[in-house]
Design an enzyme around this catalytic site. Sequence first.
Site, PDB file in Angstrom:
ATOM      1  N   LYS A   1     -12.528  -1.921   5.887  1.00 51.54           N
ATOM      2  CA  LYS A   1     -11.780  -2.838   6.737  1.00 51.54           C
ATOM      3  C   LYS A   1     -12.348  -2.819   8.155  1.00 51.54           C
ATOM      4  O   LYS A   1     -12.802  -3.830   8.649  1.00 51.54           O
ATOM      5  CB  LYS A   1     -10.294  -2.472   6.775  1.00 51.54           C
ATOM      6  CG  LYS A   1      -9.446  -2.981   5.617  1.00 51.54           C
ATOM      7  CD  LYS A   1      -9.776  -2.374   4.289  1.00 51.54           C
ATOM      8  CE  LYS A   1      -8.971  -2.916   3.136  1.00 51.54           C
ATOM      9  NZ  LYS A   1      -8.001  -1.988   2.565  1.00 51.54           N
TER      10      LYS A   1
ATOM     11  N   TRP B   1       0.820  -1.210   0.000  1.00 52.22           N
ATOM     12  CA  TRP B   1       0.000   0.000   0.000  1.00 52.22           C
ATOM     13  C   TRP B   1       0.851   1.257   0.000  1.00 52.22           C
ATOM     14  O   TRP B   1       0.525   2.222  -0.669  1.00 52.22           O
ATOM     15  CB  TRP B   1      -1.021  -0.011   1.146  1.00 52.22           C
ATOM     16  CG  TRP B   1      -2.103  -1.009   0.866  1.00 52.22           C
ATOM     17  CD1 TRP B   1      -2.386  -2.136   1.586  1.00 52.22           C
ATOM     18  CD2 TRP B   1      -3.022  -1.013  -0.239  1.00 52.22           C
ATOM     19  NE1 TRP B   1      -3.413  -2.827   0.999  1.00 52.22           N
ATOM     20  CE2 TRP B   1      -3.827  -2.163  -0.114  1.00 52.22           C
ATOM     21  CE3 TRP B   1      -3.242  -0.170  -1.324  1.00 52.22           C
ATOM     22  CZ2 TRP B   1      -4.833  -2.488  -1.041  1.00 52.22           C
ATOM     23  CZ3 TRP B   1      -4.238  -0.480  -2.245  1.00 52.22           C
ATOM     24  CH2 TRP B   1      -5.025  -1.626  -2.092  1.00 52.22           C
TER      25      TRP B   1
ATOM     26  N   ASP C   1      -2.008   6.543   6.377  1.00 54.87           N
ATOM     27  CA  ASP C   1      -3.060   5.708   5.798  1.00 54.87           C
ATOM     28  C   ASP C   1      -3.413   4.631   6.826  1.00 54.87           C
ATOM     29  O   ASP C   1      -2.738   3.609   6.918  1.00 54.87           O
ATOM     30  CB  ASP C   1      -2.554   5.083   4.492  1.00 54.87           C
ATOM     31  CG  ASP C   1      -3.537   4.072   3.906  1.00 54.87           C
ATOM     32  OD1 ASP C   1      -4.628   3.885   4.478  1.00 54.87           O
ATOM     33  OD2 ASP C   1      -3.198   3.468   2.869  1.00 54.87           O
TER      34      ASP C   1
HETATM   35  C1  LIG Z   1      -7.428  -1.474   1.412  1.00 52.92           C
HETATM   36  C2  LIG Z   1      -6.346  -0.482   1.568  1.00 52.92           C
HETATM   37  C3  LIG Z   1      -6.181   0.569   0.658  1.00 52.92           C
HETATM   38  C4  LIG Z   1      -7.045   0.725  -0.571  1.00 52.92           C
HETATM   39  O1  LIG Z   1      -8.301   1.081  -0.184  1.00 52.92           O
HETATM   40  P1  LIG Z   1      -9.450   1.431  -1.250  1.00 52.92           P
HETATM   41  O2  LIG Z   1     -10.525   1.924  -0.346  1.00 52.92           O
HETATM   42  O3  LIG Z   1      -9.778   0.160  -1.939  1.00 52.92           O
HETATM   43  O4  LIG Z   1      -8.931   2.452  -2.169  1.00 52.92           O
HETATM   44  C5  LIG Z   1      -5.166   1.480   0.884  1.00 52.92           C
HETATM   45  N1  LIG Z   1      -4.360   1.391   1.946  1.00 52.92           N
HETATM   46  C6  LIG Z   1      -4.493   0.380   2.844  1.00 52.92           C
HETATM   47  C7  LIG Z   1      -3.573   0.325   4.027  1.00 52.92           C
HETATM   48  C8  LIG Z   1      -5.488  -0.572   2.686  1.00 52.92           C
HETATM   49  O5  LIG Z   1      -5.636  -1.558   3.587  1.00 52.92           O
END
Ligand SMILES: *Cc1c(COP(=O)(O)O)cnc(C)c1O
Length: 360
Positions: free
Chosen positions: A196, A102, A172
């Site tokens: 998540k 990511w 993030d």
């Molecule tokens: C799932 C995830 C993403 C991507 O998320 P989207 O909502 O599908 O764009 C980005 N960073 C992390 C750490 C993730 O777990």
Amino acid sequence: MTRVYNFSAGPAALPEAVLERARSELLDYAGTGMSVMEMSHRSKAFIDIAARAEADLRSLLAVPEDYAVLFLQGGASAQFAAVPLNLSAAGDTAAYVNTGAWSTKAIAEAKRYAEVSVVASSESGNFSHVPPQAEWKMPASAAYLHVTPNETIGGVAYDFIPDVADVPLVADYSSSILSGPLDVSRFGVIYAGAQKNIGPAGLTLVIVRKDLLGRARDITPAMLDWQVAAEADSMYNTPPTYGWYLAGLVFAWLQEQGGLAAMADINRRKAQTLYDAIDASNFYSSPVAKANRSQMNVPFLLADSALDKAFLAAAEERGLTNLGGHRSVGGMRASLYNAVSQEAVDALVAFMGDFEREHG
Ligand SMILES: *Cc1c(COP(=O)(O)O)cnc(C)c1O
């Protein structure tokens, strides 16, 4: 009705009580005679839902007054672009730490807008740890520093919050937000896709210190401009109303569980149960450095990867689902978000023991 033990990395399990509540309100929300899905986002009923969700989130995370909370769309991936567009000018340097899949994606997107300086990377170690801050090489000046506190695919988590003085720290938190208390004041920006640990896909949460608003480049699409969203109470356009409502139900559920300190205890115990089982066996192993093992996403390997398919099929038969590792890394991964119970982890560990006895 049979509910499985769902270890999906995302979209992921939601608390059953939340789903029940949503079902009970599905056709007629609080006497309005309609579903939240059918409501104007300008209606009093929805404005109340939205405001309560924000208030509950603020209370759960103790979000300071000088931070805006935004309920957006586009996923964490849209924020990969929004971050450089809102926080840097053309030609500025943006600092990133690369700890896995990511961060790599966030870096690739930022490179379209800024001079990216990767201050540390664990790529050569197959992304199995977080480089300690003492090893980071910060540029002389940076518009911000971006980190990924929990790498969902690699199962790698920071065991510290970086200390960056005046440089805005951007994180993030897609896969670990709300898993425990967090000192929001250490960050300039926190963002997370909802699917998540917050609610259904389609909603993205951004928590941004207000002094960082109003700096977006001219070319920034209005939909990615945090200031535009903040001024419109996240209703510049039609927000993802049903996702916002469900997130609100999750926030209320978290409060009923005792808040984030209580969740941290529960999550610590769940992760410990699984890591202990992995460490006690020669059949299963964890590819992640101990200090950086994620409590939310637990990747593990079978001694013989030829058994992976049989493992997944047998797990499925026991009602344990979504245990396959990400397609880019293989192996297994159990995601243990807030809605995954200790009972689910116990069932997984019992199954792993049985499978090892049969095939080990
Ligand atoms: C799932 C995830 C993403 C991507 O998320 P989207 O909502 O599908 O764009 C980005 N960073 C992390 C750490 C993730 O777990």
